[in-house]
Design a protein around this motif. Structure first.
Motif, PDB file in Angstrom:
ATOM      1  N   TRP A   1      59.959  -1.577  70.610  1.00  0.00           N
ATOM      2  CA  TRP A   1      58.701  -1.979  70.001  1.00  0.00           C
ATOM      3  C   TRP A   1      58.905  -2.966  68.860  1.00  0.00           C
ATOM      4  CZ3 TRP A   1      59.939   3.376  70.181  1.00  0.00           C
ATOM      5  CH2 TRP A   1      60.475   3.922  69.016  1.00  0.00           C
ATOM      6  N   SER A   2      57.810  -3.635  68.533  1.00  0.00           N
ATOM      7  CA  SER A   2      57.783  -4.625  67.461  1.00  0.00           C
ATOM      8  C   SER A   2      56.529  -4.378  66.634  1.00  0.00           C
ATOM      9  CB  SER A   2      57.772  -6.037  68.056  1.00  0.00           C
ATOM     10  OG  SER A   2      57.701  -7.016  67.049  1.00  0.00           O
TER      11      SER A   2
ATOM     12  N   SER B   1      40.909   5.155  70.403  1.00  0.00           N
ATOM     13  CA  SER B   1      41.525   4.842  71.699  1.00  0.00           C
ATOM     14  C   SER B   1      41.259   3.403  72.128  1.00  0.00           C
ATOM     15  CB  SER B   1      41.029   5.808  72.776  1.00  0.00           C
ATOM     16  OG  SER B   1      39.625   5.710  72.940  1.00  0.00           O
ATOM     17  N   GLN B   2      40.174   2.788  71.617  1.00  0.00           N
ATOM     18  CA  GLN B   2      39.860   1.416  72.022  1.00  0.00           C
ATOM     19  C   GLN B   2      40.869   0.412  71.491  1.00  0.00           C
ATOM     20  OE1 GLN B   2      38.167   3.194  69.800  1.00  0.00           O
ATOM     21  NE2 GLN B   2      37.161   1.939  68.231  1.00  0.00           N
ATOM     22  N   TYR B   3      41.696   0.837  70.540  1.00  0.00           N
ATOM     23  CA  TYR B   3      42.688  -0.079  69.974  1.00  0.00           C
ATOM     24  C   TYR B   3      43.988  -0.107  70.790  1.00  0.00           C
ATOM     25  CZ  TYR B   3      39.480   0.130  66.039  1.00  0.00           C
ATOM     26  OH  TYR B   3      38.352   0.068  65.253  1.00  0.00           O
TER      27      TYR B   3
ATOM     28  N   LYS C   1      49.716  -3.935  64.059  1.00  0.00           N
ATOM     29  CA  LYS C   1      49.890  -4.095  65.502  1.00  0.00           C
ATOM     30  C   LYS C   1      51.282  -3.615  65.891  1.00  0.00           C
ATOM     31  CE  LYS C   1      50.064  -7.769  69.052  1.00  0.00           C
ATOM     32  NZ  LYS C   1      49.948  -9.238  69.269  1.00  0.00           N
ATOM     33  N   ILE C   2      51.344  -2.831  66.954  1.00  0.00           N
ATOM     34  CA  ILE C   2      52.622  -2.398  67.518  1.00  0.00           C
ATOM     35  C   ILE C   2      52.621  -2.773  68.992  1.00  0.00           C
ATOM     36  CG2 ILE C   2      54.235  -0.494  67.866  1.00  0.00           C
ATOM     37  CD1 ILE C   2      52.556   1.077  65.767  1.00  0.00           C
ATOM     38  N   THR C   3      53.613  -3.540  69.397  1.00  0.00           N
ATOM     39  CA  THR C   3      53.772  -3.900  70.805  1.00  0.00           C
ATOM     40  C   THR C   3      54.908  -3.076  71.392  1.00  0.00           C
ATOM     41  OG1 THR C   3      53.030  -6.164  70.375  1.00  0.00           O
ATOM     42  CG2 THR C   3      54.222  -5.769  72.434  1.00  0.00           C
ATOM     43  N   PHE C   4      54.613  -2.354  72.463  1.00  0.00           N
ATOM     44  CA  PHE C   4      55.613  -1.545  73.157  1.00  0.00           C
ATOM     45  C   PHE C   4      55.974  -2.235  74.476  1.00  0.00           C
ATOM     46  CE2 PHE C   4      53.129   1.429  70.621  1.00  0.00           C
ATOM     47  CZ  PHE C   4      54.092   2.248  70.058  1.00  0.00           C
TER      48      PHE C   4
ATOM     49  N   VAL D   1      49.862  -2.587  73.817  1.00  0.00           N
ATOM     50  CA  VAL D   1      49.673  -2.945  72.410  1.00  0.00           C
ATOM     51  C   VAL D   1      48.709  -1.958  71.767  1.00  0.00           C
ATOM     52  CG1 VAL D   1      48.740  -4.692  70.841  1.00  0.00           C
ATOM     53  CG2 VAL D   1      50.143  -5.391  72.795  1.00  0.00           C
ATOM     54  N   PHE D   2      49.075  -1.489  70.582  1.00  0.00           N
ATOM     55  CA  PHE D   2      48.159  -0.705  69.756  1.00  0.00           C
ATOM     56  C   PHE D   2      47.888  -1.536  68.512  1.00  0.00           C
ATOM     57  CE2 PHE D   2      47.245   2.989  66.819  1.00  0.00           C
ATOM     58  CZ  PHE D   2      46.038   3.325  67.423  1.00  0.00           C
TER      59      PHE D   2
END
Length: 578
Positions: free
Chosen positions: A175-176, A366-368, A187-190, A390-391
């Protein structure tokens, strides 16, 4: 009853979507052909196992090639595991019992381990401790050397591995993190997507990979940012120069470029998570592990994931992934032959319970969460096939990710979210009438040791330290320098006594140098001793297209030694169709 099968397809069926989105549909047929060849080679290599430098690790007849036999009738529920790095939990916390020499024999707290996971480093008592420290700015953390049958906390220690700017995220999920001016997570990208997909796409057209980076990571990405560059002066180039792949005439792809490195991301400048980067997080390693796990072992060594991985020596123990994958696959293989389910990949699964995720006023968040690559509930067994998710909480929401709680726990670290996620793979089984006989635990071969070919790549990429696990392109009518990396070669070998053979009579090699010490191998985490053969490979204009097997003979072996006495390795070379 098997189902006929003709071609391995891209993870989550992503390739047609990507090429259509990029407007490069004309390149899709070549990519699909290349991808099928790549996975076929890995499958064949996984079935062969290691008969060269090991004992009781070959063949893996419990694993089948669906292109040859068709797929079996049963696809059980996905094998899943949590993506937080369990080795960090084990070696640095372990419920307070871990022994860390650099901390005076004390353990870290769980909060410190979570901070270490997010940043790859942590300051404790004014000292910087790191998991990856190429610039030697701090103290590199260490691991116990002896981990079988259990951890010897009082024994020798060695530097942390796998190395790399996200090397510690070794559970097939990386993740980033984007933070705001206050240091809060926005923002977290998995990602669980394998690097081979991008390496294969790059060989056809680097601009296709550039397009994906601009779509999914940052519109500021430039093609030159993605070039693999030499880190030091070497026989094929100078430090900072692009590494040119002679088989394509283009600069090679850097899987750990500035837009896909580390856990920190500053939009417009650096960072992101396009695909996996940690050395063990490769698709070829996944296939190899699954096949290795099909060999039955003594009952006393098959009672737990830890005992089985110590016996079978696949993957890395104390990960959430490898021991569990192997143990689960081994359990299925008691009554079945297995193969990884097409499309073969590691897949993120949707969060297990969004109802427990709450904003600061208890609101639904949850929409995020959004799936950006791959799909949900699309596998034949109903599991998710998510490659990237992405969260992201926008500033307009009035709160940050840190203000969210999951089951009442504040999301101060990605670890809290990772505990709600799963990564998975699926196998398809063919029932068998009786359980296969068991084999002893894997051992290093002492007598009859032969070189085990593990990586073949153009010489420029060898010196450029490319982690590619794709089969090398040996185009018809070409003559180029290559390096073959092996394990277990006779250290007394010389260029004059070395011989490399290919199964395709149109492919020949002339060794010009033998290296008693070569670089580490993609997919492995122990950086075991390797040797290298520098050679010129000549491909005849009429060489037959297709995968090519290879073997390296010891000085005392006959040129015509049989395949039974010296097996050939697959998955390392390909004569591409014109």
């Amino acid at each position: 009853m098997s189902t006929p099968f003709k071609q391995f397809t891209s993870p989550a069926g992503q390739a047609p979507k990507d090429y259509n989105k990029l407007g490069l549909e004309n390149q899709l047929p070549q990519f699909e052909t290349d991808w099928n060849n790549d996975v076929t080679g890995w499958t064949e290599a996984a079935i062969i196992g290691n008969p060269w430098s090991g004992l009781y690790d070959a063949p893996r007849s419990g694993y089948y090639n669906p292109l040859v036999e068709g797929y079996g009738p049963d696809t059980p529920p996905a094998i899943t595991w949590q993506p937080f790095p369990n080795r960090l939990w084990t070696f640095f916390y372990n419920n307070g019992t871990a022994v860390i020499p650099q901390l005076g024999g004390k353990a870290m707290t769980l909060q410190q381990v979570m901070e270490l996971t997010d940043n790859g480093q942590i300051t404790i008592n004014d000292t910087l401790y790191s998991l990856y420290d190429p610039d030697k700015k701090g103290t590199l953390l260490q691991l116990p050397v002896t981990r079988c049958p259990s951890i010897d906390w009082q024994g020798k220690y060695k530097d942390f591995s796998p190395s790399g700017p996200r090397g510690w995220l070794d559970e097939y999920c990386e993740w980033s993190i984007v933070r705001d001016a206050n240091g809060d997570m926005r923002k977290i990208t998995f990602t669980s997507e394998n690097p081979a997909y991008f390496l294969a796409m790059w060989r056809i057209d680097p601009n296709a990979v550039l397009g994906l980076y601009r779509d999914y990571i940052d519109p500021a990405v430039q093609l030159e940012d993605l070039y693999l560059r030499y880190t030091a002066d070497c026989p094929t180039g100078k430090a900072g120069d692009p590494v040119i792949d002679p088989t394509t005439g283009q600069p090679a792809y850097d899987t750990v470029n500035k837009w896909n490195a580390g856990t920190a991301c500053t939009p417009g400048q650096f960072g992101g998570a396009m695909h996996l980067t940690s050395g063990p997080n490769t698709l070829s390693a996944e296939v190899y592990l699954a096949a290795a796990a099909t060999i039955m072992r003594p009952l006393s060594s098959s009672q737990s994931p830890q005992s089985l991985i110590c016996c079978a020596q696949y993957g890395q123990n104390y990960r959430n992934s490898d021991p569990h994958i192997g143990f689960a696959a081994n359990g299925v293989a008691v009554e079945n032959r297995i193969s990884l389910t097409n499309p073969i990949a590691l897949y993120l699964q949707q969060p297990t319970n969004f109802s427990a995720w709450k904003g600061p006023q208890g609101q639904d968040v949850s929409q995020y969460w959004r799936i950006t690559r791959g799909t949900a509930k699309s596998a034949v067994n109903g599991s998710d096939q998510i490659l990237q998710a992405v969260f992201e909480v926008p500033a307009s929401a009035g709160f940050s990710i840190n203000d969210i709680t999951i089951n009442g726990q504040a999301v101060d670290y990605v670890w809290v979210i990772a505990q709600q996620l799963l990564v998975g793979l699926s196998v398809t089984a063919t029932p068998i009438s009786s359980t296969p006989p068991s084999s002893p635990c894997v051992q290093d071969r002492v007598n009859g040791l032969q070189p085990w070919p593990v990586q073949l790549l153009p010489l420029d990429l060898f010196y450029g330290q490319s982690p590619t696990d794709l089969p090398a392109w040996l185009a018809q009518g070409t003559r180029n320098p290559f390096a073959l990396v092996v394990q277990g070669a006779d250290l007394k070998t010389t260029a004059a006594t070395a011989r490399i053979q290919f199964s395709n009579p149109g492919v020949t090699a002339q060794v010009t140098q033998f290296l008693p010490d070569a670089s580490a191998i993609p997919g492995q985490t122990n950086s075991g001793g390797t040797q290298g053969y520098i050679m010129t490979i000549t491909v005849a204009p009429n060489a037959a297209p297709g995968l090519v097997t290879v073997r390296a003979l010891n000085p005392g072996e006959a040129d015509n030694v049989s395949a039974a006495d010296h097996p050939w390795e697959s998955g390392l070379a390909l004569v591409p169709s014109t």
